[in-house]
Design an enzyme around this catalytic site. Structure first.
Site, PDB file in Angstrom:
ATOM      1  N   ARG A 274      20.927  73.206 -67.907  1.00 19.55           N
ATOM      2  CA  ARG A 274      22.035  72.259 -67.972  1.00 19.55           C
ATOM      3  C   ARG A 274      23.114  72.699 -68.950  1.00 19.55           C
ATOM      4  NH1 ARG A 274      20.794  67.141 -65.677  1.00 19.55           N
ATOM      5  NH2 ARG A 274      18.572  66.953 -65.278  1.00 19.55           N
TER       6      ARG A 274
ATOM      7  N   ARG B 260      24.429  46.907 -57.063  1.00 23.78           N
ATOM      8  CA  ARG B 260      23.877  46.977 -58.420  1.00 23.78           C
ATOM      9  C   ARG B 260      24.855  47.745 -59.306  1.00 23.78           C
ATOM     10  NH1 ARG B 260      17.880  49.113 -57.538  1.00 23.78           N
ATOM     11  NH2 ARG B 260      18.452  49.939 -59.572  1.00 23.78           N
TER      12      ARG B 260
ATOM     13  N   LYS C 233      22.243  68.042 -53.430  1.00 24.63           N
ATOM     14  CA  LYS C 233      21.629  69.237 -54.020  1.00 24.63           C
ATOM     15  C   LYS C 233      20.108  69.242 -53.880  1.00 24.63           C
ATOM     16  CE  LYS C 233      21.686  68.998 -58.535  1.00 24.63           C
ATOM     17  NZ  LYS C 233      20.381  68.904 -59.202  1.00 24.63           N
TER      18      LYS C 233
ATOM     19  N   ARG D 293      25.328  51.991 -51.355  1.00 22.49           N
ATOM     20  CA  ARG D 293      24.062  51.252 -51.424  1.00 22.49           C
ATOM     21  C   ARG D 293      24.304  49.792 -51.826  1.00 22.49           C
ATOM     22  NH1 ARG D 293      19.141  53.414 -55.058  1.00 22.49           N
ATOM     23  NH2 ARG D 293      20.663  53.014 -56.689  1.00 22.49           N
TER      24      ARG D 293
ATOM     25  N   ARG E  58      29.764  58.544 -63.726  1.00 24.27           N
ATOM     26  CA  ARG E  58      28.633  59.487 -63.637  1.00 24.27           C
ATOM     27  C   ARG E  58      29.118  60.866 -63.219  1.00 24.27           C
ATOM     28  NH1 ARG E  58      24.755  56.781 -59.514  1.00 24.27           N
ATOM     29  NH2 ARG E  58      23.758  58.811 -59.407  1.00 24.27           N
TER      30      ARG E  58
END
Ligand SMILES: [Zn+2]
Length: 215
Positions: free
Chosen positions: A88, A160, A13, A127, A171
């Site tokens: 939001r 991580r 986005k 990642r 998330r």
């Protein structure tokens, strides 16, 4: 053209909003940047926002909305704005509609950049970090020469906590819980444009521009 960007983490986005801003010649205003700029300039609103953040509290809607109001009054917004990260909630959406109306403006479209959950997880969990020198790799765009091993120092690569698929799925779930009412709202208003985030960054941008032309 006043646009709102929506999309789950990993859908691209922010990247698309930045490219679109250049294409349309209007500013891309990410709510995080707005806070940072107000803090740096030490505006009254910036300092008010800071006092909440320093206490670890959420900045109240009226402060955020006042910041957006100030930003909208700047002359670079005459031709429009691309809002990213705001609104939001439905309450913020209604407040935004009102404050645009004060300035004789309306929201022209809400661009929803979508991708399947599996694709989002694939992107966000790609990642890997070197345990030894902290070098960062991306299995999709910047993989190490040897699997699991740092190119720089030969150290072990690990994920991580933020990048582990389970955390990433969480998330995405939080995002949906918060945002699905907004998506429904803009769909009901006839303003929602859904773009599938697939086929590369440039391809997605072309689809956005095409959709906006026929909107
Ligand atoms: Zn290393």
């Amino acid at each position: 053209m006043n646009l709102i960007m929506l999309g789950p983490p990993g859908a691209g986005k922010g990247t698309q909003a930045a490219m679109l801003a250049v294409q349309l010649g209007i500013p891309h205003v990410a709510s995080g940047d707005l806070f940072r700029e107000a803090l740096k300039a030490e505006t009254e609103l910036g300092l008010t926002a800071k006092s909440y953040m320093d206490r670890g509290e959420l900045v109240p809607d009226e402060v955020t909305i006042a910041m957006i109001r100030e930003r909208l009054l700047k002359s670079d917004c005459d031709k429009g704005i691309i809002l990213d990260g705001f609104p939001r909630t439905i309450e913020q959406t209604k407040a935004l509609t009102e404050l645009l109306a004060e300035q004789g403006k309306t929201i022209d479209a809400a661009l929803f950049i979508d991708a399947s959950e599996d694709e989002l997880v694939r992107r966000l969990s790609s990642r890997w970090t070197c345990r030894n020198c902290q070098a960062i790799y991306n299995l999709i765009s910047n993989p190490p020469r040897e699997k699991g091993k740092c190119d720089v120092c030969g150290g072990e690569l690990y994920q991580r906590a933020d990048d582990v698929p389970e955390t990433v799925r969480n998330r995405i779930r939080v995002y949906w819980d918060q945002t699905s009412p907004l998506i429904d709202y803009y769909r009901d208003e006839g303003l929602l444009i859904t773009i599938e985030s697939e086929g590369g960054i440039d391809h997605v941008q072309a689809k956005i521009l095409e959709a906006l032309q026929s909107a």
